[in-house]
Design a protein around this motif. Structure first.
Motif, PDB file in Angstrom:
ATOM      1  N   ALA A   1      43.895  53.276  33.431  1.00  0.00           N
ATOM      2  CA  ALA A   1      43.734  52.088  34.273  1.00  0.00           C
ATOM      3  C   ALA A   1      42.261  51.818  34.561  1.00  0.00           C
ATOM      4  N   ARG A   2      41.511  52.875  34.864  1.00  0.00           N
ATOM      5  CA  ARG A   2      40.083  52.709  35.141  1.00  0.00           C
ATOM      6  C   ARG A   2      39.316  52.224  33.914  1.00  0.00           C
TER       7      ARG A   2
ATOM      8  N   GLU B   1      43.878  52.438  44.704  1.00  0.00           N
ATOM      9  CA  GLU B   1      42.752  51.944  43.897  1.00  0.00           C
ATOM     10  C   GLU B   1      43.049  50.655  43.154  1.00  0.00           C
ATOM     11  N   PHE B   2      44.294  50.465  42.745  1.00  0.00           N
ATOM     12  CA  PHE B   2      44.637  49.326  41.908  1.00  0.00           C
ATOM     13  C   PHE B   2      45.714  48.454  42.542  1.00  0.00           C
ATOM     14  N   GLU B   3      45.730  47.219  42.116  1.00  0.00           N
ATOM     15  CA  GLU B   3      46.850  46.327  42.417  1.00  0.00           C
ATOM     16  C   GLU B   3      48.102  47.018  41.862  1.00  0.00           C
TER      17      GLU B   3
ATOM     18  N   ARG C   1      40.127  48.559  33.301  1.00  0.00           N
ATOM     19  CA  ARG C   1      39.464  47.761  34.342  1.00  0.00           C
ATOM     20  C   ARG C   1      37.965  47.657  34.072  1.00  0.00           C
ATOM     21  N   ASP C   2      37.360  48.783  33.701  1.00  0.00           N
ATOM     22  CA  ASP C   2      35.917  48.789  33.474  1.00  0.00           C
ATOM     23  C   ASP C   2      35.526  47.936  32.276  1.00  0.00           C
TER      24      ASP C   2
ATOM     25  N   THR D   1      49.188  48.578  38.249  1.00  0.00           N
ATOM     26  CA  THR D   1      49.898  49.828  37.997  1.00  0.00           C
ATOM     27  C   THR D   1      51.292  49.748  38.595  1.00  0.00           C
TER      28      THR D   1
ATOM     29  N   ARG E   1      42.332  42.824  34.142  1.00  0.00           N
ATOM     30  CA  ARG E   1      43.015  42.874  35.432  1.00  0.00           C
ATOM     31  C   ARG E   1      44.133  43.886  35.269  1.00  0.00           C
ATOM     32  N   VAL E   2      44.051  44.992  35.987  1.00  0.00           N
ATOM     33  CA  VAL E   2      44.987  46.098  35.819  1.00  0.00           C
ATOM     34  C   VAL E   2      45.960  46.145  36.989  1.00  0.00           C
TER      35      VAL E   2
END
Length: 248
Positions: A27-28, A47-49, A31-32, A39, A36-37
């Motif tokens: 996921a990171r 950390e994530f949507e 995203r990097d 989970t 648009r990630v």
């Protein structure tokens, strides 16, 4: 991220089990590189949507895909990472335990793919399934886990064959020993964790165990247009462990 690469700018990725371990690293990385990630897993993701989902429930996969579309309007990358392992020999495993592992490790990815296909057809997207070297070989007491991962590898090939002409690529990665929190807890359960770590390093020709970021780098490449001619493959990522013959 390397060299400011933004291979996924404007794209939407769903990573199941993206709150920790390999899934979090994937996921990171996505995203990097501009994605648009979102989970999906049990519990919240700080950390994530995220979408809260229990993939033992067969209704969850379609709901999760629908939620991604409702929020983001599209889906470009599906990473089927969520899974679990319960150790038992076949004769010691109950049918309910067997069914639960099949449901989470194999049926849920099938249902996620089934629900995602219309949207991936529109985006000409990619599916990456997180298999295991245990879909190729097997450790003791892993009958159900090995069966689910071998099944996921087979599903990967089938989806690639059936949907490649629609612009959808499906591949799998088969990680070996990866240094996740769960792996560390397992090592720490031994009387001499340091000796175990030294032993596990010796069975890897590269001289070390893997990092979640190693897997994430491969997944990001497979999901990108750079891998546009790669389909239906199971990519072993194990530091050479599976090709090294054992000594007496």
């Amino acid at each position: 991220m390397s060299g400011g690469n933004m291979r996924f700018a404007g794209k939407v990725a769903l990573v199941t089990g993206g709150r920790m371990g390999i899934g979090q690293a994937i996921a990171r990385r996505l995203r990097d590189e501009g994605a648009r990630v979102i989970t999906a897993q049990r519990g919240r993701d700080a950390e994530f949507e995220a979408i809260e989902a229990d993939f033992a429930d067969p209704d969850c996969p379609a709901v999760a895909i629908a939620e991604v579309i409702a929020r983001a309007g599209r889906l470009d990358v599906l990473v089927n990472n969520a899974g679990f392992m319960q150790e038992a020999r076949a004769e010691d495993m109950s049918l309910s335990d067997w069914n639960r592992m099949i449901a989470i490790n194999l049926t849920a990815p099938f249902l996620l793919i089934k629900a995602a296909l219309p949207h991936l057809r529109e985006s000409r997207g990619a599916i990456i399934n997180i298999g295991s070297i245990e879909g190729i070989g097997c450790n003791p007491h892993h009958a159900a886990y090995s069966a689910t991962k071998a099944g996921l590898h087979g599903l990967t090939r089938a989806i690639a064959v059936d949907h490649g002409a629609e612009g959808i690529r499906c591949n799998a990665v088969a990680p070996g020993w990866i240094d996740t929190d769960l792996a560390e807890a397992y090592i720490d359960s031994f009387p001499d964790p340091a000796a175990f770590r030294a032993g596990i390093a010796r069975i890897h020709p590269v001289g070390r165990t893997g990092k979640p970021e190693d897997v994430a780098a491969l997944v990001a490449w497979l999901a990108s247009e750079e891998a546009g001619f790669v389909a239906g493959q199971v990519w072993t990522i194990d530091g050479g462990r599976m090709v090294q013959l054992s000594l007496p």
